[in-house]
Design an enzyme around this catalytic site. Sequence first.
Site, PDB file in Angstrom:
ATOM      1  N   GLU A   1      -0.495  -9.332  -0.576  1.00 53.12           N
ATOM      2  CA  GLU A   1      -1.914  -9.623  -0.307  1.00 53.12           C
ATOM      3  C   GLU A   1      -2.696  -9.743  -1.620  1.00 53.12           C
ATOM      4  OE1 GLU A   1      -1.856  -6.357   2.629  1.00 53.12           O
ATOM      5  OE2 GLU A   1      -3.017  -7.710   3.889  1.00 53.12           O
TER       6      GLU A   1
ATOM      7  N   ALA B   1       0.861  -1.178   0.000  1.00 53.19           N
ATOM      8  CA  ALA B   1       0.000   0.000   0.000  1.00 53.19           C
ATOM      9  C   ALA B   1       0.901   1.233   0.000  1.00 53.19           C
ATOM     10  CB  ALA B   1      -0.878  -0.017   1.244  1.00 53.19           C
TER      11      ALA B   1
ATOM     12  N   GLY C   1       0.665  -5.028   0.871  1.00 54.90           N
ATOM     13  CA  GLY C   1      -0.503  -5.112   0.007  1.00 54.90           C
ATOM     14  C   GLY C   1      -0.201  -5.792  -1.323  1.00 54.90           C
TER      15      GLY C   1
ATOM     16  N   GLU D   1       4.368  -5.279   7.372  1.00 56.14           N
ATOM     17  CA  GLU D   1       3.523  -4.280   8.051  1.00 56.14           C
ATOM     18  C   GLU D   1       3.881  -4.037   9.512  1.00 56.14           C
ATOM     19  OE1 GLU D   1       2.486  -6.347   5.783  1.00 56.14           O
ATOM     20  OE2 GLU D   1       0.855  -5.518   4.594  1.00 56.14           O
TER      21      GLU D   1
END
Length: 713
Positions: free
Chosen positions: A116, A67, A113, A138
């Site tokens: 993910e 992200a 992300g 993270e």
Amino acid sequence: MTMTTFKVDIESGIAVVTLDVPGAPVNTLSTAVAQEFDGLLTRMEGDPLVRAVVLISGKPDTFIAGADIEEFTRLRTAEEATTLSRRAQELMNRVAASRKPVVAAIHGSCLGGGLELALACHWRVATDHPKTQLGLPEVQLGIIPGAGGCNRLPRLIGARAALDIILAGKSERAGKARKLGLADELVHPAILLDVAVRAATRLAADGPPVRKPKRDLAGMLLDGTAPGRALVYRMARKQVLSRTGGHYPAPLAALEAVRVSLSRGMEAGLAYEALRFGELAITDVSRNLVSIFFATTALKKDDGIPPGAAGKLAPVGRIGVVGAGFMGAGIAGTAALNAEVEVRMRDADLPRVGKGLRAATGILDERLKRKRLSRPDYQRLAALISGADDDTGFRGANLVIEAVFEDLEVKRGVVKALEQVLGNDAIIATNTSTIPIADIAAGAARPDRVLGMHFFSPVEKMPLLEVIPHAGTSARAVATAVRFGRRMGKTVVVVGDLPGFWVNRILTPYLNEAGILLTEGAPMEALDRVMTRFGFPVGPVTLLDEVGLDVAQKAAAVMHGAFGARLAPSDFVGAMTADGRLGRKNGRGFYRYEAGKRRGPDDSVYRLAGVTKAPNVDERWVERRLVYSMLNEAALAVADGVIRSPRDGDIGAIFGIGFPPFRGGPLRMIDSLGAAQVVRTLRELGDAHGARFDPAPSLIEMAERGGRYYPET
Ligand code: 3HC
């Protein structure tokens, strides 16, 4: 819709979607990119020509770096952050539920992300290349995977393996990822797209694979049953607490998210994941860790001089190292390993050179053993290191680093001798921890090419390098040293040429205070406990043993001489060295050592110093004395111009001495306490213990005008 980030090529029913965020060095999943991707999925779903999708990156060394962390800094409330996570989860759910199979073709970093998203895909092909890393970092940012990672990873590879990655914020290389079942196929980068397209064609015909977890007996018992998983969670929790001392809430939240997901199902798991992500994203811990990420990233591009000041620089292709002792060998081995340059070592006689060469290649041996280096790479890198007992082989070196005995005259002599053999452009760096660089450069014919490169021990492990120009060092020399330090894998800060530079400057009063506390009878184990509880990896007494008491004593004397009474050390360490105690290196220090292993505290040392050991101590007060001595010195050093920015100071403290990252560094800590509060506490300490705690004038001034080191966010 105008497609800016995604390029789509459809051939024989397979849509190859290339993700390439324009103008950005790496791909990140910002809100804008995610929205565009959402639109793209709609288009793919509706396009009768498309039977399956391959997702690949257009960037050279990243698939997707996660992200967009920049967006986190703008989040104001937990609800906003939860919504961000929810949206990301919905996007991943859409991919996972797509009737048209999606294949991730992964080369380079596939993180956060990015992983993910890959996990939501139906098949993952990864390149067998060192740059390919799959991970969920993270927790290193004080948050948890918030786009379904806490839910999909344990379902794919089992709770144990997933927790191993998530709780440590680890990345795995492609080979390990394949073994874990994280990647389905491993290929050479040249055939990545072909293999991914073939997989997509296969999946379009046969449908997505039905996955059954591969489990051995232990896996069946531990991952496959509720009581087994309960045991896994208990053990993971224990490990997290011992590693983080309870200072980092994210790993425990991630653990709980995995537990909720596996016990209550994916829907409850995703809701819980988003909730905790939201809570964590706005904590001070996360803000501090994110600021460390950006500071470290910024330092990767900062040459320590005004942009362009150095002109065009030739890259260093060959270095020399003078002094084949512990530091010299560490520098040589790390330079060969990470910078992949030819390294020539020199010492006074061949036996010493031989020992140094063995120690330098020992660093490579270690990597080979841990499978971090392949045998051919090992052989290639080991062949870069050579040695001699004279200066032959230094000709042609662009940079020579001296790491000889800490003595001004000896170092001056080395510089003079080097000037006789080195080419005009070569740079001479001195690895000193205490001697002013200007003094070492004073005898040189060309002082402009002399500077300090202060490595920390052990060189191959410690992430920081201080580069120290003296007033006459050229910009070219500074930029060359900084860039080479980075190639060695170090985070580099450029600091001022004052005794102790930055790291040892702020460390000195802290270690002195520990010595003074010991002379008051404070139990050494209490001092260590207090500071590890504060968040340091080791306490001050252990640190003294590790550094070596002779080294610490010598450095303390230099600092005392330079700064006077404020930095006067206690007699405790002197009493220890007089007794031949040098710390861990000779197995005799504050602690007892048996066969290299540390045992309990050696209480007989109190008698050496003529002190009676007290049974206990006011631990809150001890913490204040130790911490505030460092904060105050940091403020004094900033005012002396030792660092160029608070960012450099905090990164230096975190990477150089393990200042607790979640506190953001000493200067950020002063900001969060408020200068007025720091001054008040220093005055209280001063009333009890004397003038060494007199608040730095800059702190008093900051307190009066409500100033800070960093702008308020
Ligand atoms: N968000 C925003 N910017 C990022 C970024 C990210 N995730 N990752 C990298 N960048 C930026 C850097 O700030 C830098 O910007 P700049 O050039 O403008 O200064 C640029 O990309 C290049 O980065 P590096 O200098 O670090 O390049 P390297 O090649 O040395 O390293 C990397 C590349 C390994 C990808 C490294 O940048 C990295 O580790 N990035 C962070 C990875 C990460 O933590 N991802 C998780 C994000 S959180 C998340 O995904 C939450 C989700 O669960 C919802």
